[in-house]
Design a protein around this motif. Structure first.
Motif, PDB file in Angstrom:
ATOM      1  N   LYS A  60      -7.341   5.956   0.737  1.00  0.00           N
ATOM      2  CA  LYS A  60      -5.689   5.860   0.932  1.00  0.00           C
ATOM      3  C   LYS A  60      -5.548   4.363   0.249  1.00  0.00           C
ATOM      4  N   GLU A  61      -6.290   3.381  -0.049  1.00  0.00           N
ATOM      5  CA  GLU A  61      -6.340   1.693  -0.424  1.00  0.00           C
ATOM      6  C   GLU A  61      -5.757   1.617  -1.574  1.00  0.00           C
ATOM      7  N   GLU A  62      -4.668   2.725  -2.131  1.00  0.00           N
ATOM      8  CA  GLU A  62      -3.984   2.753  -3.412  1.00  0.00           C
ATOM      9  C   GLU A  62      -2.567   1.974  -3.334  1.00  0.00           C
ATOM     10  N   THR A  63      -1.979   1.351  -4.367  1.00  0.00           N
ATOM     11  CA  THR A  63      -0.778   0.829  -4.351  1.00  0.00           C
ATOM     12  C   THR A  63       0.033   2.436  -5.670  1.00  0.00           C
ATOM     13  N   THR A  64       1.236   2.397  -5.462  1.00  0.00           N
ATOM     14  CA  THR A  64       2.245   2.468  -6.310  1.00  0.00           C
ATOM     15  C   THR A  64       2.479   1.127  -7.303  1.00  0.00           C
ATOM     16  N   SER A  65       3.451   2.070  -8.437  1.00  0.00           N
ATOM     17  CA  SER A  65       3.655   1.170  -9.679  1.00  0.00           C
ATOM     18  C   SER A  65       5.609   0.232  -8.176  1.00  0.00           C
ATOM     19  N   ASN A  66       5.645   1.451  -7.436  1.00  0.00           N
ATOM     20  CA  ASN A  66       7.200   1.069  -6.725  1.00  0.00           C
ATOM     21  C   ASN A  66       7.031   0.477  -5.772  1.00  0.00           C
ATOM     22  N   SER A 106      -9.365   5.463  13.970  1.00  0.00           N
ATOM     23  CA  SER A 106     -10.288   5.794  13.312  1.00  0.00           C
ATOM     24  C   SER A 106     -10.983   5.496  11.629  1.00  0.00           C
ATOM     25  N   LYS A 107     -11.346   5.407  11.128  1.00  0.00           N
ATOM     26  CA  LYS A 107     -11.334   4.615  10.082  1.00  0.00           C
ATOM     27  C   LYS A 107     -10.534   5.949   8.823  1.00  0.00           C
ATOM     28  N   ASP A 108     -10.644   7.709   9.578  1.00  0.00           N
ATOM     29  CA  ASP A 108     -10.007   8.223   8.966  1.00  0.00           C
ATOM     30  C   ASP A 108      -7.713   7.657   8.014  1.00  0.00           C
ATOM     31  N   ASP A 109      -7.642   6.630  10.091  1.00  0.00           N
ATOM     32  CA  ASP A 109      -6.850   6.603  10.331  1.00  0.00           C
ATOM     33  C   ASP A 109      -6.212   4.871   9.553  1.00  0.00           C
ATOM     34  N   PHE A 110      -7.233   4.518   8.966  1.00  0.00           N
ATOM     35  CA  PHE A 110      -7.168   3.431   8.290  1.00  0.00           C
ATOM     36  C   PHE A 110      -5.869   3.562   6.793  1.00  0.00           C
ATOM     37  N   PHE A 111      -4.727   2.551   6.647  1.00  0.00           N
ATOM     38  CA  PHE A 111      -4.046   2.393   5.467  1.00  0.00           C
ATOM     39  C   PHE A 111      -2.821   3.512   5.772  1.00  0.00           C
ATOM     40  N   LEU A 115       0.520  -1.385  -0.485  1.00  0.00           N
ATOM     41  CA  LEU A 115      -0.223  -0.027   0.228  1.00  0.00           C
ATOM     42  C   LEU A 115       0.719   1.818   0.335  1.00  0.00           C
ATOM     43  N   LYS A 116       0.198   2.521  -0.977  1.00  0.00           N
ATOM     44  CA  LYS A 116       0.885   3.708  -0.681  1.00  0.00           C
ATOM     45  C   LYS A 116       1.437   4.039   0.198  1.00  0.00           C
ATOM     46  N   LEU A 164       7.809  -3.388  -4.926  1.00  0.00           N
ATOM     47  CA  LEU A 164       8.927  -4.358  -3.464  1.00  0.00           C
ATOM     48  C   LEU A 164       7.637  -5.389  -3.240  1.00  0.00           C
ATOM     49  N   SER A 165       6.342  -5.362  -2.890  1.00  0.00           N
ATOM     50  CA  SER A 165       6.249  -6.238  -2.688  1.00  0.00           C
ATOM     51  C   SER A 165       5.990  -8.136  -3.451  1.00  0.00           C
ATOM     52  N   LEU A 166       6.026  -7.159  -4.946  1.00  0.00           N
ATOM     53  CA  LEU A 166       6.210  -8.471  -5.650  1.00  0.00           C
ATOM     54  C   LEU A 166       7.524  -9.280  -5.348  1.00  0.00           C
ATOM     55  N   LEU A 167       8.869  -8.855  -5.317  1.00  0.00           N
ATOM     56  CA  LEU A 167       9.917  -8.883  -4.223  1.00  0.00           C
ATOM     57  C   LEU A 167      10.109  -9.879  -3.528  1.00  0.00           C
ATOM     58  N   GLY A 168       9.136  -9.476  -1.982  1.00  0.00           N
ATOM     59  CA  GLY A 168       8.457  -9.974  -1.186  1.00  0.00           C
ATOM     60  C   GLY A 168       7.969 -11.001  -1.875  1.00  0.00           C
ATOM     61  N   THR A 169       6.522 -11.756  -2.368  1.00  0.00           N
ATOM     62  CA  THR A 169       6.480 -12.947  -3.360  1.00  0.00           C
ATOM     63  C   THR A 169       7.203 -13.453  -3.458  1.00  0.00           C
ATOM     64  N   ILE A 170       8.362 -13.012  -4.459  1.00  0.00           N
ATOM     65  CA  ILE A 170       9.868 -13.934  -5.429  1.00  0.00           C
ATOM     66  C   ILE A 170      10.402 -14.633  -3.526  1.00  0.00           C
ATOM     67  N   PHE A 171      11.251 -13.947  -2.425  1.00  0.00           N
ATOM     68  CA  PHE A 171      11.602 -14.524  -1.819  1.00  0.00           C
ATOM     69  C   PHE A 171      10.255 -15.559  -0.961  1.00  0.00           C
TER      70      PHE A 171
END
Lengths: 450, 450, 450
Positions: C187-193, C412-417, C58-59, C197-204
């Motif tokens: 705020k539930e969004e991702t960036t390509s970076n 609180s829900k504003d502080d999620f993610f 998550l971004k 990195l998440s895909l790198l984690g998957t690969i490990f």
């Protein structure tokens, strides 16, 4: 590699077949297994994490690097298992399968991944799968030629893997020549973050390269030498790269492309002689290889692109071609200097076993060649290099022609180096392509309202 | 370490020399090799990937972290091989070379990398190479003093590596004092991405720290204990870091600097007693060390910067100095509490071997000291700490003075913490320094046209 | 696992206790140690680097992924050591402690980390520590039930770890239902970076999954098979994921969520039968599992979210639930097809040892069950699945109810993610949340001055 594998089971065998692994004792198997499993994991880290990250150097094509590498690696390993299985491990209607085969298959898969580097960003995954499908069988045949026919000394696969995959890839690239790429493509840019992750990938490759070069060593002693020599070549090459890159820049600044590639050139070059050379030799070869690689990126690649229209996206010719040739020449020099390796062991056991001190042979060359001579071996090293060059270049051309067939997806030149064609990437500002234009558009809205 | 290495070959030996490894049996060598190779790779991952990433925490100085670390590490390892080679492994005009030496050399190189952390971002690569060139020989001498003269109990190198490199680095930093850095430098900032990659580096160090602390253990039993205790100290320290960092912040938020550093403090502190302490002790030392490290970053570093003008960029005093002292004091307590380690084995074999149950000695101290006493050993631990402190601080001052010589490149204060001085980084918006100013300039253009 | 551990020492034992490890010979211990240490490190890389990175997708919640994972993993491992210590290794008032226990504890800790994935971003670290504190003891009890009472065949912990943690997490998630999350959180969004990195984690995780599935194998032969089969399942699953993801997208583009998750599904599914299945079976199970996982993300998760209000942030039901069920059904099929595993070894030694060729039993089931039948074993596999399902779901509900108690911090829900609630992240443009709004504010200033 002979049939030392654990008889794990044929893929196509039905479940009722109760094959029993009888002719290998339990302790042998355990030893075998304990020696291979760590190296298997090291090669995994190199292929999937190291090479994947290294290829992710482009700003808009990060997934085109790491994810497509992930796909092609898996396809190539499975395909190699089948091809090598029928070629080497087919027995009583079954393919014997074990960690050994997987490791062999991963070595074969490396060739497809290297070759793909030449056409990174301008080929679709489907085209790259075709590339792998063609390259693997050719690699198996050439590998057999080089090792079983020419009896080459090449513990790290410098000729069979690096030279082969380099010229295969260049053959493909030549056939897929893109006139539009004569000038730098507008999306062909890096960010400091993508460059840093790519360098991290290089470092992972660097760390585990000694494992790669020593996997095929026959004895523990041989393996030990291959590890130390590979480390020395990498280390001397790394310092050389920093120095060279700084020297050839007007302002003395180091190029990240050089760091990402030339620091590994020593590992490529020393592979062929890692178990017979002495540390001083390894050190020198590392220096030379990294120097050639750096100069290659700076001067040779632009020259070849201009003169023979050779487009080599990742510079595989500089990282695998030039260092491979330097390494092969180095191995010939080492062999010519004496019939012993630099530790006093005979390079060929049959001849010298009776009268000389080097009683432990480094090479266990099968066959009836009692008349082994250094000159002969040197010739065979050269012959293997030449044959590999021809086979791979020719194979690459044919494969490239097939990849041009209209039945395969071809990305248009606007979609080169762009993840958005293949992946559902988020369109954030960082990733959006014409970010500055969009920014100005956004800004003009309030301006017009004034 | 004695001459247990495989006789791989002298670097400077000519190729015709046919040295034969005769006095070590093949199985011993294999065993040795199989035990060392995995640890060699683990230390590699720590040095090149872990430490490199950890140092890349600055927004504009990522390559200054990972790439300069890559360069210095390679230089320091090669230089250590030569220095330690002449010091320990010189025989019949040759340096014996094997994986053992490389591992030793990597341990020595660690000191240069730690010390460089104190002056990160305000020294040129050439200055850091000088730092390594000076520090390595001094480390070798001090290491010999501490181990061979004082017979310190220190399996993980807490005194010989961490304390030494910390105070050497602080000595250098003190000499290179930069008045302009009294206030935060404008480029001295991080991004969430650089902080995340730095934390990833910390995690790699954390994962392989048990290997680091157990490499020098003599027996498999000792190694096992060192691993478990190091893990416990790291783990308890990590939880302590989260708790402490949250407690000392007004809004209860955790500092990333604390996470990147203090989670490793337990590993530094427990190194000296990892093979003789019990799990409860390891747990406690980990808590204490991480607590001290967190408080050090929060209160001590600003205090020292103000009072004695000590500029410690990466906070090596908090990560290596304070935990090192805590660990040494802890080892003294453990030794004073009894002549046995906490597993009932005698700390010194010669004295207690006849009458007591602890027949297997933990220490195999050579020499004629039959009168080993816990009090004596405790004194020697303290003496080794004191000597290391003086030697390293003094050496650091001298080295710092040399680094100030005008013949070496000095970055100007505008170029501190900036990759652009050394690397050909792409000038994208993310990396451009005064991005906001530039942005406004761009914006003002259309505005003026209205 | 029996008491094969080195008697390292009880945590709470006082220092004067001189316990002596007498009943295990030195060579056994060494062998044990050499076999376990590499796997211990592999699991470390998976837990701390692999899973940590994978969760950082998550971004604005990167540290919420990697750092909170780091905290929870450490807490859970320590807590497991104590719980499992009293349950399995308590002897003469001491907990025996060694690498074996640590490894067991890490396996237990995995469950807490998986379950936490269901409520990622909407729970505080304190709540997640409570989750771990509750889940670990329940895991230990269920694990005992499944293995010691039902004598399940499950070398990779498919039922005991994956199914258990999945439904425990879903139980917790159901109780902590957040109506505000019915629509995508801002705020539930991702960036390509972050995706890379998440895909790198998957690969490990992918690289070291074969180690995970083979740790508990009894013999070297068993371990070898588990490794090869796990690799095959992962590899076939990876290719399937690419194909499926591309097929179900209108424009044929691959989803990064699918890549980050479904490529691992084969490893989850094959765990239960990795040492008894043949390669063809492993290949097929990998395909099926990844297909189910991909379809789960695409169709089932949205359906469940709508119909039974199940919020599953990381999609653990798709990665651990569905593949776990597929794997268990697959194991039942394999067992029913014959009383031998596919290598001709008897699945149960007692029964067949006299008359048939499969004399080496795969299972060493203790107890008096001389009447072992495939049907009986198949029933027990199913029963273990059912019991685990009920226990974990029920435990999850209770734990979720406790986590709702007002004494624990609730974001609180504003502080999620959002990392800013827990971490002192730098507020750079990349990380600032409403970056576009702020940009416009900045821009309006000069505009007003015109």
């Amino acid at each position: 590699m002979k049939e030392e594998h654990i008889h794990l089971c044929h893929i196509f065998e039905d479940l009722s077949s109760n094959a029993n692994p009888a002719n290998v004792t339990a302790t042998d198997r355990e030893k075998d297994f304990n020696a291979i499993f760590p190296l298997f994991k090291d090669v995994h880290v190199m292929l999937f994490a190291g090479l994947g990250l290294m290829l992710s150097f482009l700003k808009f094509y990060g997934f085109g690097g790491i994810a497509i590498n992930f796909l092609i690696a898996n396809f190539a390993i499975q395909w190699s298992m089948i091809v090598q299985g029928f070629f080497y491990h087919f027995k009583h209607g079954q393919i014997l399968l074990g960690l050994n085969n997987l490791l062999e298959a991963e070595f074969a898969a490396v060739t497809a991944l290297i070759s793909a580097g030449a056409v990174l960003g301008r080929t679709s995954p489907v085209q790259l799968i075709l590339l792998s499908a063609m390259e693997i069988p050719l690699f198996v045949v050439n590998d057999w030629l080089v090792n079983e026919y020419f009896h080459i000394i090449d513990v790290g696969g410098t000729v069979a893997i690096h030279i082969f995959s380099c010229y295969f890839g260049l053959g493909v690239s030549q056939t897929l020549y893109q006139p539009s790429l004569r000038r730098r493509h507008i999306k062909e840019e890096t960010t400091s973050n993508s460059d840093l992750l790519s360098l991290l990938g290089t470092i992972f490759l660097w760390i585990f390269w000694p494992s790669f070069n020593s996997v095929l060593a026959k004895t523990s002693e041989d393996q030990h030498r291959a590890i130390v020599n590979t480390f020395l070549a990498l280390s001397s090459g790394t310092i050389t790269t920093f120095a060279m890159s700084s020297l050839i820049d007007k302002r003395g600044r180091i190029s990240l492309v050089h760091l990402q590639n030339a620091t590994l050139a020593g590992g490529v070059a020393v592979g062929i002689s890692a178990n017979i050379i002495n540390p001083g030799g390894a050190f020198s070869i590392g220096c030379l290889a990294s120097m050639a690689c750096t100069l290659g990126f700076q001067y040779l690649s632009p020259f070849l692109a201009k003169k023979i229209k050779l487009q080599d996206q990742c510079g595989i010719h500089n990282l695998h071609g030039l260092p491979g040739i330097i390494g092969t020449v180095g191995s010939i020099v080492v062999i010519m200097l004496g019939p012993f390796d630099s530790y006093g062991l005979s390079l060929h056991g049959t001849l010298y076993s009776n009268d000389l001190k080097g009683q432990q042979p480094v090479l266990e060359i099968l066959g009836s060649r009692d008349t082994w001579t250094p000159q002969g071996q040197a010739l065979q090293q050269a012959a293997a290099l030449g044959v590999t060059f021809v086979v791979s270049l020719f194979g690459g051309y044919i494969t490239g022609l097939m990849m041009r067939l209209p039945c395969f997806v071809h990305p248009s030149k606007d979609d080169f180096f762009d993840d958005q064609l293949y992946f559902q990437v988020t369109e954030d500002t960082e990733n959006k392509w014409i970010s500055n234009d969009n920014l100005q558009k956004h800004l003009l809205v309030p301006l017009k309202h004034i």
